[in-house]
Enzyme design. Structure first.
Site, PDB file in Angstrom:
ATOM      1  N   GLY A   7       0.709  -1.176  -0.023  1.00  0.00           N
ATOM      2  CA  GLY A   7      -0.142   0.086  -0.092  1.00  0.00           C
ATOM      3  C   GLY A   7       0.704   1.215   0.029  1.00  0.00           C
ATOM      4  O   GLY A   7       2.200   1.281   0.052  1.00  0.00           O
ATOM      5  N   ARG A  37       3.727   5.843   1.823  1.00  0.00           N
ATOM      6  CA  ARG A  37       4.297   7.456   2.013  1.00  0.00           C
ATOM      7  C   ARG A  37       3.887   8.272   0.940  1.00  0.00           C
ATOM      8  O   ARG A  37       4.613   9.098   0.403  1.00  0.00           O
ATOM      9  CB  ARG A  37       5.881   7.288   2.126  1.00  0.00           C
ATOM     10  N   LYS A  58       4.316  12.349  -3.189  1.00  0.00           N
ATOM     11  CA  LYS A  58       5.078  11.038  -2.550  1.00  0.00           C
ATOM     12  C   LYS A  58       6.131  11.818  -1.397  1.00  0.00           C
ATOM     13  O   LYS A  58       6.657  12.498  -1.715  1.00  0.00           O
ATOM     14  CB  LYS A  58       5.929  10.447  -3.713  1.00  0.00           C
ATOM     15  N   ASP A  68       8.502   6.092   8.332  1.00  0.00           N
ATOM     16  CA  ASP A  68       8.073   7.453   8.623  1.00  0.00           C
ATOM     17  C   ASP A  68       7.364   8.133   7.630  1.00  0.00           C
ATOM     18  O   ASP A  68       6.768   9.273   8.001  1.00  0.00           O
ATOM     19  CB  ASP A  68       9.312   8.141   8.816  1.00  0.00           C
ATOM     20  N   GLY A  69       7.084   7.613   6.483  1.00  0.00           N
ATOM     21  CA  GLY A  69       6.148   8.232   5.491  1.00  0.00           C
ATOM     22  C   GLY A  69       6.672   9.172   4.628  1.00  0.00           C
ATOM     23  O   GLY A  69       6.238   9.996   3.951  1.00  0.00           O
ATOM     24  N   ARG A 128      -1.905  -1.214 -10.308  1.00  0.00           N
ATOM     25  CA  ARG A 128      -0.670  -2.133 -10.341  1.00  0.00           C
ATOM     26  C   ARG A 128      -1.148  -3.534 -10.582  1.00  0.00           C
ATOM     27  O   ARG A 128      -2.235  -3.867 -10.051  1.00  0.00           O
ATOM     28  CB  ARG A 128       0.210  -1.859  -9.087  1.00  0.00           C
ATOM     29  N   ASP A 148       4.234  -4.768  -7.430  1.00  0.00           N
ATOM     30  CA  ASP A 148       3.599  -3.450  -7.177  1.00  0.00           C
ATOM     31  C   ASP A 148       4.310  -2.338  -8.066  1.00  0.00           C
ATOM     32  O   ASP A 148       3.711  -1.241  -8.033  1.00  0.00           O
ATOM     33  CB  ASP A 148       3.948  -3.403  -5.801  1.00  0.00           C
ATOM     34  N   ASN A 149       5.341  -2.548  -8.712  1.00  0.00           N
ATOM     35  CA  ASN A 149       5.908  -1.550  -9.419  1.00  0.00           C
ATOM     36  C   ASN A 149       5.871  -1.854 -10.994  1.00  0.00           C
ATOM     37  O   ASN A 149       6.407  -1.392 -11.898  1.00  0.00           O
ATOM     38  CB  ASN A 149       7.404  -1.704  -9.396  1.00  0.00           C
ATOM     39  N   ASP A 180       8.068   4.087 -10.213  1.00  0.00           N
ATOM     40  CA  ASP A 180       8.960   3.924  -9.365  1.00  0.00           C
ATOM     41  C   ASP A 180      10.366   3.854  -9.363  1.00  0.00           C
ATOM     42  O   ASP A 180      11.181   2.967  -9.785  1.00  0.00           O
ATOM     43  CB  ASP A 180       8.693   2.763  -8.297  1.00  0.00           C
TER      44      ASP A 180
END
Length: 483
Positions: free
Chosen positions: A83, A86, A106, A118-119, A176, A245-246, A255
């Protein structure tokens, strides 16, 4: 802004509604005015501080409906629930010509998918994505784009303290393979069907009347991915982390973490510090794309056919067609790089022989093919040390015979080669030098100059030869994810 928020109308399993986390002191680092124009966004009445507030996520644009998307993914072959850890999708900007674009921030703070992260994002990796994604767009390769990078005025901590930043990423969508994996993991067939219908409406409306929507969808995605991987290999691009996921449903490059450009030709080239076994090496990108498509097909088996065995048989037939299709597309692409169009028996061998020569002599991939775009290529500097080699002279002689047999005349062949072989790519060491100057001293001069060069990749300029020099032999270059 002309926002719509169609993704937010899907079942809420696919996202969480939340706003970006505000930052302390946003400051504009770079803004892509030409891209803003393409999106139908006119910020001429805004000053940089106002824009920085928007693109840091401190001020939400009118019509935004911010969400973090949920998805899963196979990371180096292992499944995980992921998910947007960030990133926040503000919404979908509808451009003046009616095309829809995701607007995503992003580095915009923690989400329910942050997995203890930490996002946040650091300035260097966000500038890397900016310059390489814009270079890819200029090279004519489908890609997400970069609209802005904002420094947050707050540090982020990786190996040490780094300057925090937020990137505004533009995409046809952020759907994706991993989005479908997420629905399948939840065993939510209603959600899976809704996601399939949405993806087709958004990216492949031409197949809406197909007899088997799921199968036709896989085939369309496969065709897009074949074209994308061929284009990566045309310019020597190595994505570095081709996890599911990419891999986008739209066929865009997404990405730009440990990505890099191959210099000396070698299919085994790997730059990513975490790819210890070469899973995502330059030459492995086609089979990995096929592997990812197999994972997509698996998620759709219940929608392909009610009978599990029949569904598997139908899906396998599509996926097993990847390599024959890819090889045909790859041969056509490589033929264009050497200036031929009408495929003949022996072309594959001619191309393979050239690649073997490049590998044997450790010749720079970009410069060698650009030299082939000149009227007297063997006299170009790249071939200075090997032009007297008999096997090199033999290859050039065979190539000339093949050019004479082609349907293109001399000038048409030259024009084709120039259009397929860039003079400039984002050279790895130049990117690193530009990022280091931006991170350590806040100096954007190097970055802006490099950006100007790589966004005009097919235009020769003798004054820019320093931007065409490969890294010194023996220097071991590594890339990192930046997370």
């Amino acid at each position: 802004w002309q926002f719509d928020n169609s993704y937010g109308r899907l079942k809420d399993i696919f996202y969480t509604r939340l706003s970006p986390v505000a930052v302390r002191a946003p400051e504009m680092v770079i803004f892509n005015e030409s891209l803003a124009g393409e999106l139908g966004l006119d910020f001429t009445s805004y000053d940089d501080p106002e824009l920085a507030q928007i693109f840091a996520g401190n001020v939400l644009p009118d019509g935004a409906d911010p969400i973090a998307q949920a998805y899963a993914g196979h990371q180096f072959g292992h499944p995980n629930v992921l998910g947007d850890g960030r990133a926040i999708l503000l919404g979908e900007q509808v451009s003046p010509n009616g095309k829809r674009f995701d607007i995503q921030l992003k580095g915009s703070g923690q989400t329910p998918y942050s997995r203890n992260g930490d996002g946040r994002a650091a300035l260097g990796p966000m500038l890397r994505e900016f310059i390489i994604s814009e270079a890819m767009a200029a090279l004519g390769i489908k890609t997400t784009r970069s609209l802005a990078v904002i420094a947050t005025g707050e540090p982020v901590f990786r190996e040490g303290a780094l300057t925090g930043a937020v990137l505004t990423r533009i995409a046809d969508s952020h759907l994706r393979v991993g989005t479908f994996e997420y629905a399948a993991m939840r065993r939510d067939q209603v959600g899976l069907q809704q996601l399939l219908n949405y993806s087709i409406d958004r990216h492949y409306p031409e197949i809406k009347e197909a007899d088997n929507l799921a199968l036709s969808f896989v085939e369309q995605v496969m065709d897009r991915q074949i074209d994308l991987i061929c284009q990566w290999m045309r310019v020597g691009f190595i994505h570095g982390v081709m996890n599911t996921d990419n891999m986008t449903i739209s066929g865009e490059t997404i990405d730009y973490g440990p990505c890099a450009f191959m210099e000396a030709y070698d299919p085994a080239t790997v730059f990513s510090s975490i790819d210890h076994r070469g899973r995502y090496a330059f030459g492995n990108q086609p089979p990995i794309a096929q592997w990812n498509l197999a994972r997509l097909s698996e998620t759709l088996l219940p929608l392909i056919d009610e009978d599990a065995d029949t569904a598997l048989e139908k899906a396998e037939e599509i996926v097993m067609g990847f390599m024959p299709k890819f090889e045909q597309a790859y041969l056509k692409m490589m033929g264009q790089k050497i200036g031929i169009t009408a495929s003949q028996e022996g072309d594959a061998e001619l191309i393979a022989n050239l690649q073997n020569l490049l590998l044997k002599h450790k010749l720079d991939y970009t410069n060698a093919f650009r030299a082939l775009s000149k009227s007297k290529p063997l006299e170009e500097a790249i071939f200075a040390g090997v032009r007297q080699e008999q096997e090199m002279q033999d290859w050039f002689a065979r190539w000339q015979v093949r050019l004479d047999q082609d349907e293109l005349d001399t000038q048409e062949s030259l024009t084709l080669r120039v259009s397929q072989n860039p003079a400039f790519i984002p050279r790895n060491q130049l990117v690193e030098e530009a990022l280091e100057a931006a991170e350590n001293s806040g100096q954007m001069t190097r970055f802006n100059k490099l950006l100007d060069v790589v966004t005009k990749p097919y235009k020769d300029n003798p004054q820019l030869q320093d931007f065409q020099s490969p890294m010194q032999s023996g220097h071991h270059f590594q890339t990192f994810c930046g997370t």
